[in-house]
Scaffold this motif. Sequence first.
Motif, PDB file in Angstrom:
ATOM      1  N   HIS A   1       0.845  -1.198   0.000  1.00 37.47           N
ATOM      2  CA  HIS A   1       0.000   0.000   0.000  1.00 37.47           C
ATOM      3  C   HIS A   1       0.884   1.253   0.000  1.00 37.47           C
ATOM      4  O   HIS A   1       1.963   1.253   0.611  1.00 37.47           O
ATOM      5  CB  HIS A   1      -0.894  -0.019   1.240  1.00 37.47           C
ATOM      6  CG  HIS A   1      -2.002   0.971   1.215  1.00 37.47           C
ATOM      7  ND1 HIS A   1      -1.806   2.315   1.452  1.00 37.47           N
ATOM      8  CD2 HIS A   1      -3.338   0.827   0.982  1.00 37.47           C
ATOM      9  CE1 HIS A   1      -2.953   2.948   1.381  1.00 37.47           C
ATOM     10  NE2 HIS A   1      -3.906   2.072   1.090  1.00 37.47           N
ATOM     11  N   PRO A   2       0.461   2.326  -0.648  1.00 39.93           N
ATOM     12  CA  PRO A   2       1.256   3.561  -0.661  1.00 39.93           C
ATOM     13  C   PRO A   2       1.622   4.069   0.734  1.00 39.93           C
ATOM     14  O   PRO A   2       2.714   4.619   0.927  1.00 39.93           O
ATOM     15  CB  PRO A   2       0.344   4.558  -1.395  1.00 39.93           C
ATOM     16  CG  PRO A   2      -0.485   3.696  -2.297  1.00 39.93           C
ATOM     17  CD  PRO A   2      -0.718   2.423  -1.546  1.00 39.93           C
ATOM     18  N   LEU A   3       0.720   3.893   1.714  1.00 36.43           N
ATOM     19  CA  LEU A   3       1.023   4.354   3.068  1.00 36.43           C
ATOM     20  C   LEU A   3       2.195   3.595   3.689  1.00 36.43           C
ATOM     21  O   LEU A   3       2.855   4.090   4.611  1.00 36.43           O
ATOM     22  CB  LEU A   3      -0.216   4.205   3.968  1.00 36.43           C
ATOM     23  CG  LEU A   3      -1.374   5.163   3.688  1.00 36.43           C
ATOM     24  CD1 LEU A   3      -2.582   4.791   4.557  1.00 36.43           C
ATOM     25  CD2 LEU A   3      -0.956   6.609   3.960  1.00 36.43           C
ATOM     26  N   ALA A   4       2.457   2.388   3.196  1.00 34.77           N
ATOM     27  CA  ALA A   4       3.557   1.600   3.732  1.00 34.77           C
ATOM     28  C   ALA A   4       4.905   2.240   3.456  1.00 34.77           C
ATOM     29  O   ALA A   4       5.902   1.950   4.136  1.00 34.77           O
ATOM     30  CB  ALA A   4       3.521   0.185   3.147  1.00 34.77           C
ATOM     31  N   PHE A   5       4.952   3.127   2.485  1.00 36.90           N
ATOM     32  CA  PHE A   5       6.219   3.757   2.096  1.00 36.90           C
ATOM     33  C   PHE A   5       6.398   5.133   2.745  1.00 36.90           C
ATOM     34  O   PHE A   5       7.393   5.813   2.483  1.00 36.90           O
ATOM     35  CB  PHE A   5       6.287   3.868   0.573  1.00 36.90           C
ATOM     36  CG  PHE A   5       6.232   2.528  -0.110  1.00 36.90           C
ATOM     37  CD1 PHE A   5       7.363   1.742  -0.238  1.00 36.90           C
ATOM     38  CD2 PHE A   5       5.013   2.031  -0.585  1.00 36.90           C
ATOM     39  CE1 PHE A   5       7.305   0.499  -0.853  1.00 36.90           C
ATOM     40  CE2 PHE A   5       4.946   0.786  -1.198  1.00 36.90           C
ATOM     41  CZ  PHE A   5       6.095   0.013  -1.331  1.00 36.90           C
ATOM     42  N   GLU A   6       5.448   5.524   3.587  1.00 42.09           N
ATOM     43  CA  GLU A   6       5.591   6.762   4.341  1.00 42.09           C
ATOM     44  C   GLU A   6       6.709   6.575   5.375  1.00 42.09           C
ATOM     45  O   GLU A   6       6.835   5.519   5.997  1.00 42.09           O
ATOM     46  CB  GLU A   6       4.285   7.117   5.049  1.00 42.09           C
ATOM     47  CG  GLU A   6       3.141   7.464   4.106  1.00 42.09           C
ATOM     48  CD  GLU A   6       3.316   8.847   3.506  1.00 42.09           C
ATOM     49  OE1 GLU A   6       4.023   9.688   4.110  1.00 42.09           O
ATOM     50  OE2 GLU A   6       2.749   9.091   2.417  1.00 42.09           O
ATOM     51  N   THR A   7       7.493   7.621   5.593  1.00 42.76           N
ATOM     52  CA  THR A   7       8.642   7.498   6.495  1.00 42.76           C
ATOM     53  C   THR A   7       8.357   7.976   7.911  1.00 42.76           C
ATOM     54  O   THR A   7       9.047   7.597   8.846  1.00 42.76           O
ATOM     55  CB  THR A   7       9.837   8.288   5.934  1.00 42.76           C
ATOM     56  OG1 THR A   7       9.447   9.654   5.739  1.00 42.76           O
ATOM     57  CG2 THR A   7      10.303   7.696   4.609  1.00 42.76           C
ATOM     58  N   GLY A   8       7.354   8.799   8.093  1.00 44.61           N
ATOM     59  CA  GLY A   8       7.069   9.327   9.422  1.00 44.61           C
ATOM     60  C   GLY A   8       5.665   9.005   9.871  1.00 44.61           C
ATOM     61  O   GLY A   8       4.913   8.290   9.189  1.00 44.61           O
ATOM     62  N   PRO A   9       5.266   9.525  11.045  1.00 44.72           N
ATOM     63  CA  PRO A   9       3.900   9.330  11.534  1.00 44.72           C
ATOM     64  C   PRO A   9       2.875   9.880  10.547  1.00 44.72           C
ATOM     65  O   PRO A   9       3.140  10.842   9.831  1.00 44.72           O
ATOM     66  CB  PRO A   9       3.882  10.111  12.857  1.00 44.72           C
ATOM     67  CG  PRO A   9       5.311  10.168  13.277  1.00 44.72           C
ATOM     68  CD  PRO A   9       6.104  10.267  12.010  1.00 44.72           C
TER      69      PRO A   9
ATOM     70  N   ARG B   1       2.431   1.992  10.593  1.00 44.25           N
ATOM     71  CA  ARG B   1       2.866   3.374  10.606  1.00 44.25           C
ATOM     72  C   ARG B   1       2.139   4.095  11.742  1.00 44.25           C
ATOM     73  O   ARG B   1       0.915   4.190  11.726  1.00 44.25           O
ATOM     74  CB  ARG B   1       2.574   4.053   9.264  1.00 44.25           C
ATOM     75  CG  ARG B   1       3.367   3.494   8.094  1.00 44.25           C
ATOM     76  CD  ARG B   1       4.855   3.797   8.257  1.00 44.25           C
ATOM     77  NE  ARG B   1       5.650   3.221   7.180  1.00 44.25           N
ATOM     78  CZ  ARG B   1       6.248   2.033   7.254  1.00 44.25           C
ATOM     79  NH1 ARG B   1       6.150   1.320   8.364  1.00 44.25           N
ATOM     80  NH2 ARG B   1       6.957   1.572   6.244  1.00 44.25           N
ATOM     81  N   PRO B   2       2.879   4.604  12.730  1.00 44.85           N
ATOM     82  CA  PRO B   2       2.225   5.265  13.867  1.00 44.85           C
ATOM     83  C   PRO B   2       1.464   6.502  13.439  1.00 44.85           C
ATOM     84  O   PRO B   2       1.827   7.173  12.468  1.00 44.85           O
ATOM     85  CB  PRO B   2       3.399   5.622  14.788  1.00 44.85           C
ATOM     86  CG  PRO B   2       4.592   5.658  13.884  1.00 44.85           C
ATOM     87  CD  PRO B   2       4.342   4.633  12.822  1.00 44.85           C
ATOM     88  N   LEU B   3       0.404   6.790  14.165  1.00 43.38           N
ATOM     89  CA  LEU B   3      -0.371   7.997  13.924  1.00 43.38           C
ATOM     90  C   LEU B   3       0.333   9.195  14.546  1.00 43.38           C
ATOM     91  O   LEU B   3       0.978   9.080  15.598  1.00 43.38           O
ATOM     92  CB  LEU B   3      -1.766   7.851  14.526  1.00 43.38           C
ATOM     93  CG  LEU B   3      -2.725   6.896  13.793  1.00 43.38           C
ATOM     94  CD1 LEU B   3      -3.927   6.577  14.673  1.00 43.38           C
ATOM     95  CD2 LEU B   3      -3.173   7.511  12.469  1.00 43.38           C
ATOM     96  N   ALA B   4       0.184  10.343  13.895  1.00 48.52           N
ATOM     97  CA  ALA B   4       0.818  11.556  14.407  1.00 48.52           C
ATOM     98  C   ALA B   4       0.106  12.073  15.654  1.00 48.52           C
ATOM     99  O   ALA B   4       0.685  12.815  16.439  1.00 48.52           O
ATOM    100  CB  ALA B   4       0.828  12.628  13.320  1.00 48.52           C
ATOM    101  N   ASN B   5      -1.141  11.698  15.839  1.00 46.85           N
ATOM    102  CA  ASN B   5      -1.924  12.162  16.981  1.00 46.85           C
ATOM    103  C   ASN B   5      -1.329  11.615  18.278  1.00 46.85           C
ATOM    104  O   ASN B   5      -1.299  10.406  18.494  1.00 46.85           O
ATOM    105  CB  ASN B   5      -3.375  11.697  16.835  1.00 46.85           C
ATOM    106  CG  ASN B   5      -4.285  12.374  17.842  1.00 46.85           C
ATOM    107  OD1 ASN B   5      -3.911  12.614  18.975  1.00 46.85           O
ATOM    108  ND2 ASN B   5      -5.495  12.690  17.411  1.00 46.85           N
ATOM    109  N   PRO B   6      -0.860  12.476  19.190  1.00 50.50           N
ATOM    110  CA  PRO B   6      -0.191  11.997  20.410  1.00 50.50           C
ATOM    111  C   PRO B   6      -1.117  11.297  21.401  1.00 50.50           C
ATOM    112  O   PRO B   6      -0.646  10.584  22.285  1.00 50.50           O
ATOM    113  CB  PRO B   6       0.391  13.281  21.016  1.00 50.50           C
ATOM    114  CG  PRO B   6      -0.481  14.377  20.490  1.00 50.50           C
ATOM    115  CD  PRO B   6      -0.879  13.947  19.119  1.00 50.50           C
ATOM    116  N   ILE B   7      -2.428  11.518  21.273  1.00 44.53           N
ATOM    117  CA  ILE B   7      -3.351  10.867  22.224  1.00 44.53           C
ATOM    118  C   ILE B   7      -3.834   9.514  21.715  1.00 44.53           C
ATOM    119  O   ILE B   7      -4.606   8.841  22.397  1.00 44.53           O
ATOM    120  CB  ILE B   7      -4.567  11.764  22.546  1.00 44.53           C
ATOM    121  CG1 ILE B   7      -5.445  11.931  21.302  1.00 44.53           C
ATOM    122  CG2 ILE B   7      -4.130  13.091  23.105  1.00 44.53           C
ATOM    123  CD1 ILE B   7      -6.769  12.621  21.604  1.00 44.53           C
ATOM    124  N   ALA B   8      -3.380   9.122  20.533  1.00 44.90           N
ATOM    125  CA  ALA B   8      -3.818   7.841  19.975  1.00 44.90           C
ATOM    126  C   ALA B   8      -2.988   6.713  20.586  1.00 44.90           C
ATOM    127  O   ALA B   8      -2.146   6.093  19.946  1.00 44.90           O
ATOM    128  CB  ALA B   8      -3.697   7.843  18.463  1.00 44.90           C
TER     129      ALA B   8
END
Length: 296
Positions: A174-182, A253-260
């Motif tokens: 999936h394209p999201l698998a190639f994301e490098t950050g949250p 891939r971790p979510l950027a939301n800190p409360i998640a």
Amino acid sequence: MALKIEMLRCFAAVAQSGNLSDAARTLGRTPSAISMMLKQLETHLGEPLFETDRKSKLTALGDFVLEQAERELKQFDDTVRTIEGYAKATLGHVRIAAVPSVAGSIITQVFARHINEFSHVDIELRDMDSSSIIRELSKDRVDIGVATLGEQNFGLHSQFLLADTFGVICSEKHPLAFETGPIDWEKLEGERLIANSLSKGIDADQSRALHAKALLTAQNLTSLTAMVRAGIGITILPEMAIQALHSSGFAFRPLANPIAKRPIHLLRKAGVTLSPSAQIMERHIFNYVQETMKQS
């Protein structure tokens, strides 16, 4: 005078050895002390137990008392060993319930490290959702729980263990698998979300809006991951849930939301003293998590 277990032990030792001296050495007592205890037993019964003072031949009563004494002494000694073993945590029964991600990771690692300490302890491990764990604890059907605390936590003693980070689970292609950050919530707009009970609990407006549009829901982790692997959609799960699967073909891939994050607690019923073996197991679970967190 009450008949005491030590009287039977003394008599049995004399009957088995055939004399006072050998029986005294076996019991770690003096011959005179052994002789006095025998006299007390015979006085209590009202009949002699030996044919002669040499203690080499039993009377009919002596034969009967020896048979009964040996049986009762074995039962008593077995009971004492069981009680002492339970107190020293070498015997007993420990019932653990944990959410599947913890059961398949933390608990199995604790077992791998310490299972030899519990070689005679009956250990039961069940994996279930947090609400079921809390219910089982309240009904005394579980000794130790590892779960997320909900609103129905009255009557529980809780100890914070860790915070498990939520992330996007997708096929490795999936394209999201190639994301490098949250990943921000905005990047999930337009994606086909496969909702689940854990992801629905994320307390964020963006998450609630995303789930409101979701047309697919799967509660079983096997079904959920099979759908993701097939490219049907993406899902959101705590990282440990995927780690416990030990399966390839996914990307986290971790979510950027800190409360998640999903808080995990070590639970037991308040006001209840755990068995010694359960106390040790609880301590091993807590210490393992603390040690692992320091290393990460």
